[in-house]
Scaffold this active site. Structure first.
Site, PDB file in Angstrom:
ATOM      1  N   PHE A 211      23.970  37.789  25.735  1.00 39.02           N
ATOM      2  CA  PHE A 211      24.952  37.802  26.817  1.00 39.02           C
ATOM      3  C   PHE A 211      24.965  39.112  27.602  1.00 39.02           C
ATOM      4  CE2 PHE A 211      27.182  39.007  22.867  1.00 39.02           C
ATOM      5  CZ  PHE A 211      27.752  40.224  23.225  1.00 39.02           C
TER       6      PHE A 211
ATOM      7  N   TYR B 229      28.230  49.451  27.713  1.00 41.62           N
ATOM      8  CA  TYR B 229      27.981  48.337  26.801  1.00 41.62           C
ATOM      9  C   TYR B 229      26.653  48.485  26.053  1.00 41.62           C
ATOM     10  CZ  TYR B 229      32.006  45.496  28.261  1.00 41.62           C
ATOM     11  OH  TYR B 229      33.272  44.993  28.483  1.00 41.62           O
TER      12      TYR B 229
ATOM     13  N   HIS C  82      39.022  45.237  28.319  1.00 42.19           N
ATOM     14  CA  HIS C  82      38.166  45.909  27.345  1.00 42.19           C
ATOM     15  C   HIS C  82      39.011  46.981  26.664  1.00 42.19           C
ATOM     16  CE1 HIS C  82      34.985  48.249  25.460  1.00 42.19           C
ATOM     17  NE2 HIS C  82      35.702  49.289  25.853  1.00 42.19           N
TER      18      HIS C  82
ATOM     19  N   ASN D 232      37.558  37.651  29.553  1.00 46.33           N
ATOM     20  CA  ASN D 232      38.683  37.928  28.656  1.00 46.33           C
ATOM     21  C   ASN D 232      39.559  39.108  29.080  1.00 46.33           C
ATOM     22  OD1 ASN D 232      36.924  39.934  27.939  1.00 46.33           O
ATOM     23  ND2 ASN D 232      36.607  39.246  25.830  1.00 46.33           N
TER      24      ASN D 232
ATOM     25  N   THR E 140      38.322  38.757  20.618  1.00 47.13           N
ATOM     26  CA  THR E 140      37.374  38.708  21.738  1.00 47.13           C
ATOM     27  C   THR E 140      37.364  37.337  22.408  1.00 47.13           C
ATOM     28  OG1 THR E 140      36.028  40.276  20.476  1.00 47.13           O
ATOM     29  CG2 THR E 140      34.975  39.208  22.371  1.00 47.13           C
TER      30      THR E 140
ATOM     31  N   GLU F 281      33.854  56.496  25.229  1.00 50.33           N
ATOM     32  CA  GLU F 281      34.179  55.765  26.452  1.00 50.33           C
ATOM     33  C   GLU F 281      35.038  56.606  27.399  1.00 50.33           C
ATOM     34  OE1 GLU F 281      33.827  51.452  24.181  1.00 50.33           O
ATOM     35  OE2 GLU F 281      35.807  52.150  24.780  1.00 50.33           O
TER      36      GLU F 281
ATOM     37  N   ARG G 258      44.046  47.336  20.382  1.00 49.30           N
ATOM     38  CA  ARG G 258      43.170  46.203  20.044  1.00 49.30           C
ATOM     39  C   ARG G 258      44.013  45.003  19.595  1.00 49.30           C
ATOM     40  NH1 ARG G 258      37.654  45.794  21.165  1.00 49.30           N
ATOM     41  NH2 ARG G 258      37.495  44.352  19.421  1.00 49.30           N
TER      42      ARG G 258
ATOM     43  N   LYS H 258      39.214  44.205  33.356  1.00 50.19           N
ATOM     44  CA  LYS H 258      37.917  43.767  33.875  1.00 50.19           C
ATOM     45  C   LYS H 258      38.098  43.093  35.241  1.00 50.19           C
ATOM     46  CE  LYS H 258      35.976  43.039  29.217  1.00 50.19           C
ATOM     47  NZ  LYS H 258      35.315  42.049  28.332  1.00 50.19           N
TER      48      LYS H 258
ATOM     49  N   ARG I 117      44.774  38.648  25.645  1.00 45.66           N
ATOM     50  CA  ARG I 117      43.749  37.608  25.778  1.00 45.66           C
ATOM     51  C   ARG I 117      44.299  36.236  25.391  1.00 45.66           C
ATOM     52  NH1 ARG I 117      38.980  41.296  23.036  1.00 45.66           N
ATOM     53  NH2 ARG I 117      38.058  42.134  24.950  1.00 45.66           N
TER      54      ARG I 117
END
Ligand code: IDP
Ligand code: MG
Length: 149
Positions: A57, A49, A115, A112, A91, A126, A85, A9, A102
């Site tokens: 948010f 998203y 993604h 964070n 998260t 995606e 993951r 990100k 993270r």
């Protein structure tokens, strides 16, 4: 072998963490099969998203993810979706285990760093949002036989 979508990100790019994130996946043994540095348009961010559209948010998330360049990638390997993951951590970075991306590199849920796809269906979705089939290079690493029996 399974494919997953991973993005660094804007916070990760700005903080100079591109190399560290990529190193972790390379060292684990996953194979990078597509990558680009890019800005997300509002349209693409809202599509990506989409599942969070009704969340409080959402606007902040779209504003943040479009605020600077991201690095979009596809990684391939055994159980890549769940393994990546796991390597990302929870998260909320303060709840993420130390040793995860993270957990080691972030504090705030809205900053964070990465993604990653949360299921093989979302990975497919995606990947197809960010890459054409031609941009995905399923190369043969010479090291493969030392990674998989
Ligand atoms: P994930 O990135 O671990 O899959 P999701 O629940 O899919 O988490 O949320 C997408 C992103 O939205 C998160 O990575 C995080 O940056 C942001 N986000 C999620 N929940 C919150 C929240 O409660 N406040 C602010 N941002 C959030
Ligand atoms: Mg998610």
């Amino acid at each position: 072998m399974e494919r997953t979508f991973l993005a660094i990100k804007p916070d990760g790019v700005q903080r100079g963490l591109i190399g560290k994130v990529i190193s972790r996946l390379e060292e684990k043994g996953f194979k990078l099969i597509a990558m680009k540095l890019m800005y997300l348009t509002n349209e693409l961010a809202e599509k990506h998203y989409g599942e969070h559209k009704s969340k409080p948010f959402f606007n902040g998330l779209v504003g943040f993810i479009t605020s600077g360049p991201i690095v979009a990638m596809v990684w391939q390997g055994k159980d890549a979706v769940s393994a990546v993951r796991k390597m990302m951590g929870k998260t909320n970075p303060l709840e993420a285990e130390i040793g995860t991306i993270r957990g080691d590199f972030a504090i705030d849920i809205g900053r964070n760093v990465v993604h990653g796809s949360d299921s093989s269906e979302s990975a497919k979705r995606e990947i197809s949002i960010f890459f054409t089939e031609k941009e995905i290079i399923d190369w043969k690493p010479e090291i493969q036989k030392w990674l998989y029996e």
